[in-house]
Design a protein around this motif. Structure first.
Motif, PDB file in Angstrom:
ATOM      1  N   ARG A  67      -8.636   1.036   3.006  1.00 32.56           N
ATOM      2  CA  ARG A  67      -8.508  -0.151   2.837  1.00 32.56           C
ATOM      3  C   ARG A  67      -7.316  -0.692   3.223  1.00 32.56           C
ATOM      4  NH1 ARG A  67      -9.037  -2.783  -3.500  1.00 32.56           N
ATOM      5  NH2 ARG A  67      -8.688  -4.889  -2.918  1.00 32.56           N
ATOM      6  N   ILE A  78     -14.996   0.459  -7.316  1.00 27.26           N
ATOM      7  CA  ILE A  78     -16.320   0.686  -7.622  1.00 27.26           C
ATOM      8  C   ILE A  78     -16.448   0.838  -9.287  1.00 27.26           C
ATOM      9  CG2 ILE A  78     -18.220   2.322  -7.662  1.00 27.26           C
ATOM     10  CD1 ILE A  78     -17.543   2.486  -4.611  1.00 27.26           C
ATOM     11  N   GLY A  79     -17.072   0.084  -9.883  1.00 33.30           N
ATOM     12  CA  GLY A  79     -17.222   0.169 -11.433  1.00 33.30           C
ATOM     13  C   GLY A  79     -16.048  -0.410 -12.072  1.00 33.30           C
ATOM     14  N   LYS A  80     -15.245  -0.960 -11.385  1.00 37.52           N
ATOM     15  CA  LYS A  80     -13.910  -1.687 -12.067  1.00 37.52           C
ATOM     16  C   LYS A  80     -14.501  -2.912 -13.088  1.00 37.52           C
ATOM     17  CE  LYS A  80     -11.076  -4.495  -9.979  1.00 37.52           C
ATOM     18  NZ  LYS A  80      -9.809  -4.995  -9.019  1.00 37.52           N
ATOM     19  N   LYS A 134      -7.846   6.694 -10.893  1.00 37.07           N
ATOM     20  CA  LYS A 134      -8.324   6.356  -9.393  1.00 37.07           C
ATOM     21  C   LYS A 134      -7.228   5.665  -8.831  1.00 37.07           C
ATOM     22  CE  LYS A 134     -13.288   5.242 -10.105  1.00 37.07           C
ATOM     23  NZ  LYS A 134     -14.374   4.276 -10.377  1.00 37.07           N
ATOM     24  N   PRO A 153      -0.695  13.971   4.000  1.00 41.86           N
ATOM     25  CA  PRO A 153      -1.742  15.105   3.342  1.00 41.86           C
ATOM     26  C   PRO A 153      -2.208  14.343   2.043  1.00 41.86           C
ATOM     27  CG  PRO A 153       0.804  15.638   3.027  1.00 41.86           C
ATOM     28  CD  PRO A 153       0.610  14.539   4.070  1.00 41.86           C
ATOM     29  N   GLY A 154      -1.526  13.270   1.039  1.00 39.07           N
ATOM     30  CA  GLY A 154      -2.125  12.763   0.235  1.00 39.07           C
ATOM     31  C   GLY A 154      -2.894  11.714   0.354  1.00 39.07           C
ATOM     32  N   TYR A 155      -3.086  11.245   1.682  1.00 36.34           N
ATOM     33  CA  TYR A 155      -3.975  10.127   1.914  1.00 36.34           C
ATOM     34  C   TYR A 155      -5.033  10.316   3.135  1.00 36.34           C
ATOM     35  CZ  TYR A 155      -4.818   5.507   4.069  1.00 36.34           C
ATOM     36  OH  TYR A 155      -5.413   4.476   4.649  1.00 36.34           O
ATOM     37  N   ASP A 160     -12.780   1.769  -1.029  1.00 37.98           N
ATOM     38  CA  ASP A 160     -11.898   1.994  -1.996  1.00 37.98           C
ATOM     39  C   ASP A 160     -12.602   2.413  -3.433  1.00 37.98           C
ATOM     40  OD1 ASP A 160      -9.902   2.098  -3.960  1.00 37.98           O
ATOM     41  OD2 ASP A 160      -9.157   0.030  -3.880  1.00 37.98           O
ATOM     42  N   PRO A 161     -12.439   3.744  -3.578  1.00 36.67           N
ATOM     43  CA  PRO A 161     -13.275   4.174  -4.778  1.00 36.67           C
ATOM     44  C   PRO A 161     -12.909   3.680  -6.203  1.00 36.67           C
ATOM     45  CG  PRO A 161     -11.801   5.945  -4.037  1.00 36.67           C
ATOM     46  CD  PRO A 161     -11.728   4.871  -3.080  1.00 36.67           C
ATOM     47  N   ALA A 162     -11.546   2.924  -6.051  1.00 40.34           N
ATOM     48  CA  ALA A 162     -11.087   2.361  -7.705  1.00 40.34           C
ATOM     49  C   ALA A 162     -11.711   1.036  -7.727  1.00 40.34           C
ATOM     50  CB  ALA A 162      -9.511   2.191  -7.305  1.00 40.34           C
ATOM     51  N   GLN A 202      -9.621   4.019 -14.591  1.00 41.67           N
ATOM     52  CA  GLN A 202      -9.168   3.027 -13.475  1.00 41.67           C
ATOM     53  C   GLN A 202      -7.825   3.358 -13.137  1.00 41.67           C
ATOM     54  OE1 GLN A 202      -8.660  -0.172 -10.720  1.00 41.67           O
ATOM     55  NE2 GLN A 202     -10.645   0.809 -11.645  1.00 41.67           N
ATOM     56  N   ILE A 237      -1.458   3.988   7.819  1.00 44.07           N
ATOM     57  CA  ILE A 237      -1.894   3.673   6.462  1.00 44.07           C
ATOM     58  C   ILE A 237      -2.060   2.349   6.475  1.00 44.07           C
ATOM     59  CG2 ILE A 237      -0.751   3.397   4.053  1.00 44.07           C
ATOM     60  CD1 ILE A 237       0.693   6.009   4.669  1.00 44.07           C
ATOM     61  N   VAL A 291      -0.151   7.292  -1.783  1.00 42.08           N
ATOM     62  CA  VAL A 291      -0.165   8.225  -0.615  1.00 42.08           C
ATOM     63  C   VAL A 291       0.607   9.384  -0.911  1.00 42.08           C
ATOM     64  CG1 VAL A 291       0.710   8.258   1.594  1.00 42.08           C
ATOM     65  CG2 VAL A 291      -0.372   6.035   0.837  1.00 42.08           C
ATOM     66  N   VAL A 308       0.376  11.063  -3.620  1.00 43.20           N
ATOM     67  CA  VAL A 308      -0.108  11.920  -4.901  1.00 43.20           C
ATOM     68  C   VAL A 308      -1.430  12.718  -4.142  1.00 43.20           C
ATOM     69  CG1 VAL A 308      -1.588  11.707  -6.868  1.00 43.20           C
ATOM     70  CG2 VAL A 308       0.419  10.307  -6.492  1.00 43.20           C
ATOM     71  N   LEU A 309      -1.136  13.963  -4.368  1.00 43.82           N
ATOM     72  CA  LEU A 309      -2.084  14.985  -3.560  1.00 43.82           C
ATOM     73  C   LEU A 309      -3.322  15.194  -4.649  1.00 43.82           C
ATOM     74  CD1 LEU A 309       0.641  17.317  -2.385  1.00 43.82           C
ATOM     75  CD2 LEU A 309      -0.363  15.530  -1.052  1.00 43.82           C
ATOM     76  N   LYS A 313       0.715  -1.078   0.080  1.00 43.59           N
ATOM     77  CA  LYS A 313      -0.113  -0.115  -0.201  1.00 43.59           C
ATOM     78  C   LYS A 313       1.100   1.219   0.138  1.00 43.59           C
ATOM     79  CE  LYS A 313      -3.988   2.305   2.407  1.00 43.59           C
ATOM     80  NZ  LYS A 313      -4.956   2.061   3.483  1.00 43.59           N
ATOM     81  N   HIS A 314       2.166   1.053   0.799  1.00 43.13           N
ATOM     82  CA  HIS A 314       3.017   2.051   0.836  1.00 43.13           C
ATOM     83  C   HIS A 314       4.200   1.733   1.169  1.00 43.13           C
ATOM     84  CE1 HIS A 314       4.231   6.167   0.126  1.00 43.13           C
ATOM     85  NE2 HIS A 314       4.434   6.424   1.471  1.00 43.13           N
TER      86      HIS A 314
END
Lengths: 559, 161
Positions: free
Chosen positions: A154, A309-311, B62, A182-184, A305-307, B59, A149, B68, B70-71, A128-129
């Motif tokens: 997720r 949905i609709g995948k 998204k 900040p990006g998460y 996880d928005p990614a 995709q 994180i 993490v 990427v802002l 994940k990171h």
């Protein structure tokens, strides 16, 4: 002034870590030196494993069984690369683990130094990171962020790579105030209007089904799922990872769907006009041929996880948010629904297509072994599986009543997962009965962890369904390759009873049906060490029903 | 169709590899890429041009969002934008052809940035099409080398990118 090694120990303690699984190595000695202090003071349990893959699976099993973050540790180079399978397993099933790896000193990174591997780069697609710690003073914040994180949104694995020189350089520590990412920012609350729309769509549906996956487990949404199901009388099916989040003995349960799911769940899906997916991702092992999957159904999809949905399928009502939070908000808006013709139809399907298998008077059937285990353990054991036929039989026949009770490598399908993950689960839940149901092929991929179990006095039961084959591949060769068995006969395998005894564990064997129950009973009486039960089963039993890969329910086979 | 994607990222080592990895694992070829630090300390701007179908790119964006570091991410499909690329083009040129090359450069509002007895180097900014057209016009003279940047892009008006 402290060193990063000390900061690491402090950071682990701040994160609430009480156990780590790992193996030291040259670059980790300064860290293991500081860990010793924490272990001697009783703040930390340091479990020495026998192979780093085992460490990662133990951290994974610990995390799945407890809901807390699991931690594994490996040295640079081969130690770190040995973790990769375990990290990928956790990634595919969204399991929160933190993997700590030693790295060669910063001045020689990138020079092919002794025991150097670019583990930061190698693991990039399966974490994940990840972090490469360049300065000791960054470590406290990194640890704080890593645990946040790994466990939020997720969940997933986070890797922290610490060079040897960084771990010993002194610095003035600053205690982090909290995660700084900040990006998460994972979305927890769903959109109010979309949730209301979902409640309307549920009210309009004639033949709705709840489709519950691993996301509902990690979100802790079992109570909400049950409330929603009982309020609306909507039948429920789960994925492999969703097993137990809704009691499988409940009148509304259709069990697990998919390739080796129950026929009635799969038929119900085909007739359904609304799938309410809760933390499930329309994986190919559930859907088969997407074009023919649930052809009449609209979909409500709740996922953090928005990614997702609709995948794979188009969704009528997409809701991004934490399953538990979203369901709690949705339930008061949902109109109660009485059990009706749709429930009757699902009950008919259940009566018409029960799970069946051929019985035998002189051979133990693998399904029978699992059913006996279920009976003996009152369906209460934490069951951990490897990957293969035994995994699917376990999913079919070990009915679960609570979440975090059934641990299995679903996404990556990692053979060898069972034993180490079961040991991790036993560490997390010392008062519960933990049973690994394994295949003889799967077991031999990580069996060295018996030593870890003996050393730590972990009373894990390992029930090996021994058919002398890589059974799932043999089954496909049987069904789709005219029984041309290629590379699947495990002739030459070790005597599992003697092996267990050699490790100082208990070894038992059952070969005839009448030996099964007494042997399992003897196994259950062992409380101070692992016990291996070699159950010699029918060699050519197949997992049924089965929807062949990429096909639809129309092609479901029963034998 | 070509998509132009902007990502504002934290200026950390490895972030480019993470972003590029998302495209690579789906077999997408990045047509052009520009990365640079912004006026805000610790933040970089990436502009990625890539060909692909709408669904797959959705995709990917998204997935980009999920990283993490990427802002912000935008796929500029319908945005009104200003966008530029820059090219340096080194052309064979002698006393005979030099003035004609100068004329072509003037038409394209390109600059002559270097002249030698056998070459002229032209700097041109604009969109891909314009630079392609200039290159076509210069080809008959003999192009020795070209160096082109990735695209940079900003949304017009008050809106952020």
């Amino acid at each position: 002034m402290i060193t990063a090694a000390e900061a690491l120990v402090q950071g682990l303690s701040r994160a609430g870590v009480d156990v780590i699984f790992g193996i030291p190595g040259g670059v980790l000695i300064p860290i293991y030196d500081k860990l010793l202090d924490a272990c001697q003071s009783g703040a930390l349990r340091n479990i020495l494993v026998r192979h780093e893959q085992g460490a990662a699976h133990m951290a994974d099993g610990y995390a799945r069984a407890s809901g807390r973050v699991g931690v594994c540790v490996a040295t640079s180079g081969p130690g770190a690369t040995n973790l990769v399978t375990g990290i990928a397993t956790a990634y595919m099933d969204s399991v929160p683990i933190v993997a700590l790896t030693g790295q060669v000193r910063t001045s020689v990174i990138g020079t092919d130094a002794f025991q150097e591997a670019d583990i930061f780069g190698i693991t990039m697609p399966v974490v994940k990171h990840s972090y490469l710690v360049k300065r000791g003073q960054d470590l406290p914040q990194i640890l704080c962020d890593a645990f946040y994180i790994a466990s939020s949104g997720r969940p997933g694995p986070v890797l922290i790579d610490i060079p040897a020189d960084v771990s010993v350089a002194p610095f003035e520590p600053v205690v982090p105030e909290g995660p700084d990412t900040p990006g998460y920012r994972p979305t927890v609350r769903g959109n109010y209007r979309t949730i209301r729309r979902a409640a309307e769509v549920i009210a309009e549906a004639q033949r709705p089904l709840l489709y519950v996956g691993g996301g509902a487990v990690s979100s802790g949404a079992a109570d909400e799922v049950r409330k929603l199901a009982e309020l609306t009388n909507i039948p429920v099916f789960t994925t492999l990872l969703g097993k137990g989040v809704f009691p499988e003995t409940h009148r509304l349960s259709l069990g697990m769907a998919g390739m080796h799911g129950t026929a009635y769940a799969n038929y119900a899906i085909q007739e359904s006009d609304l799938l309410i997916a809760i933390g499930a991702r329309f994986d190919d092992r559930v859907t088969g041929d997407l074009k023919k999957f649930a052809p009449m159904a609209r979909a409500i999809h709740i996922d953090v996880d928005p990614a997702e949905i609709g995948k794979n399928v188009s969704v009528t009502v997409p809701i991004v948010g934490d399953c538990k939070t979203v369901l709690a908000e949705m339930i008061p808006m949902v109109k109660p629904r009485e059990a009706d013709h749709w429930n009757a139809r699902c009950d008919d399907l259940k009566a018409q297509y029960p799970l069946r298998y051929k019985q035998s008077a002189d051979t133990i059937m693998p399904q029978q072994a699992i059913e006996e285990l279920h009976r003996l353990t009152s369906g209460e054991a934490i069951v951990v599986t490897g990957v293969g036929q035994h995994q699917m039989w376990s999913a079919q026949h070990y009915l679960c009543s609570r979440p975090r009770q059934f641990l299995s490598s679903g996404g990556l399908g990692t053979m060898g997962y069972a034993l180490p993950a079961a040991l991790g689960a036993q560490v997390a839940c010392p008062d519960q009965l933990v049973v690994a149901i394994d295949g003889d092929g799967s077991f031999q991929m990580t069996l060295q962890e018996l030593a870890t179990g003996v050393a730590e006095r972990l009373p894990v039961k390992v029930m090996i369904l021994n058919n002398g084959y890589l059974g799932m591949v043999r089954q496909w060769q049987d069904l789709f390759y005219s029984k041309r068995y290629s590379g699947v006969d495990l002739a030459g395998s070790v005597d599992f009873v003697k092996l267990a005894e050699a490790y100082g564990a208990v070894g038992l064997r059952a070969t005839r049906p009448d030996e099964l129950v007494p042997t399992l009973e003897r196994a259950m009486a062992v409380t101070d060490r692992p016990c291996v039960i070699d159950v010699v089963v029918d060699r050519e039993a197949n997992v049924m029903p089965m929807i062949p890969s990429g096909r639809s329910v129309d092609d479901m086979r029963f034998e | 169709m070509t998509h132009t994607i902007t990502a504002i990222v934290q200026d950390h080592p490895g972030v480019l590899a993470r972003v590029a990895g998302l495209f690579a694992r789906r077999g997408f070829n990045i047509a052009s890429l520009s990365v640079n630090r912004t006026h805000r300390p610790g933040m970089s701007r990436m502009v990625i041009c890539v060909d692909g179908d709408q669904l797959t790119l959705e995709q990917i964006t998204k997935q980009l969002h999920k990283l993490v570091e990427v802002l912000k991410v935008w796929d500029h499909v319908d945005d009104p934008v200003v966008q530029r690329e820059l090219a340096l083009i080194k052309v064979d040129a002698d006393a005979r052809t030099r003035s004609e090359i100068f004329q072509i450069a003037t038409i394209f509002r390109a600059q002559i940035v270097d002249v030698s007895d056998r070459t002229v180097t032209i700097e041109c900014t604009g969109l891909t099409d314009k630079i392609d057209a200039l290159v076509r016009m210069l080809e008959p003279f003999g192009i020795k080398e070209t160096a082109r940047t990735g695209r940079v892009i900003l949304v017009r008006g008050f809106q952020d990118t």
